[in-house]
Write a protein that holds these residues in place. Sequence first.
Motif: not given
Length: 382
Positions: A348-371
């Motif tokens: 069955e499908k689920f929302p918190t996939t590894a692909h989704d996690a990559v998107g989360n981590m990219e945004l987290i990286d960008s926020i650290y860097e912007m700050a």
Amino acid sequence: MRVAALATAVAIAAYLLSGIASRLIKFLSPTPPAKAANALRFGILGAAKVNKFGILLPSLAMADVRIVAIGARDTRRAKQVADQWGIPKYGDYQSVLADPDVEAVYIPLLNGLHYEWASAALHAGKHVLLEKPMTANAAEARALADLASARGLILFEAYHWAYHPLAARMREVIRSGELGDLTQVEVSAGIPSLSAVLQAIGLQSRRRDVSSKMDVSLGGGKFLGQGCYAVSAARYLLGEPVRVLNATMDEDIPGSQADVGTRASVLFTGNVVAHLVHAPLGTGFNVVAHGSKATMSVCNYWTPFIYHHLRVTRADGSLERVERVFGEGDSNFVLQLRAFFNAVRKGEKFPTTAHDAVGNMELIDSIYEMAGLRKRPSHAPL
Ligand SMILES: NC(=O)C1=CN([C@@H]2O[C@H](COP(=O)(O)OP(=O)(O)OC[C@H]3O[C@@H](n4cnc5c(N)ncnc54)[C@H](OP(=O)(O)O)[C@@H]3O)[C@@H](O)[C@H]2O)C=CC1
Ligand SMILES: O=C1OC[C@@H](O)[C@H](O)[C@H]1O
């Protein structure tokens, strides 16, 4: 009139409190069912504090999951947990990964250790339920996602909140158009640490937090610890970010790179700006979505099984309605574990996939860097 209003308020409070109590009892003191013959056999890497809520209590409540082994750096700690929870085998991390009886592992290690041990688990052929955030940075998340996909294994980022019916309901209200054109969304994430409270009231002097959770080389910092929930919630509700518009972070001690408070504004597709906030004294876990016709305010998307409300107010400020969606009263942690089981056993499908996690981590990286802080470094070579 006043007496009637008071009586109504007391009745509502009693109703809500009895619901909270019954759901907490269901979670904290489950009636264990007999285990199913094809129960998913889990091993745990680490005698972590979060184990009790993340896997031990939820697995007790489920026929479909069995904990068969636990490993810790200090095997005496592993034995203590095994004895306390009736786990048949204990040892170190390697012994759990080498055990052919273990089909899946739960990894509750410090954030900076997620990549190394999830990678080892996938190489050992195990499905992985990995505590949030998936890794310390996006490069690690991409490497893990590729590995899981190449090996045909489930890799699941444990954002349990996304498995409670409140999550889908929030998204449904936003997508329904009821709010009109969405303009701004505020998403907070944070509970206060004891030391932040003691410092705020002058009972503790300001000194550097030297705990392992603040050790940047181990993925430390509060944004990865708690603020990441705001990132996952914003992406779940709004889709893909376009770019970070601005971000500020407070450091524990200037120059330490260990963050204790974050504010970031992120532009999402559709011209919606999300304001993400994590503050040392705690912001709660709330969402406020402002639209041209109405506003949705959600209290406690994080542990909604205990308590939450979703309130819609019209543009003139009048109340449209208040909703609560508790389903069967199961905790997010049980719902998450059930989704993991369904992913492994039924595809069955689920929302918190590894692909989704990559998107989360990219945004987290960008926020650290912007700050102006460094994104969290990798602890082990990629
Ligand atoms: N889903 C949720 O609601 C929650 C999720 N979390 C997540 O769970 C994970 C663990 O959090 P929590 O249980 O609070 O953490 P703990 O402080 O209990 O540490 C977790 C494990 O990390 C290992 N560890 C700790 N310190 C060190 C160190 N200095 N060097 C190497 N290893 C170390 C230990 O493994 P060992 O036992 O083998 O020694 C320990 O058991 C984190 O990823 C966190 O983000 C945390 C809380 C709630
Ligand atoms: O996920 C979490 O939720 C609870 C917090 O206390 C903890 O720091 C964090 O990792």
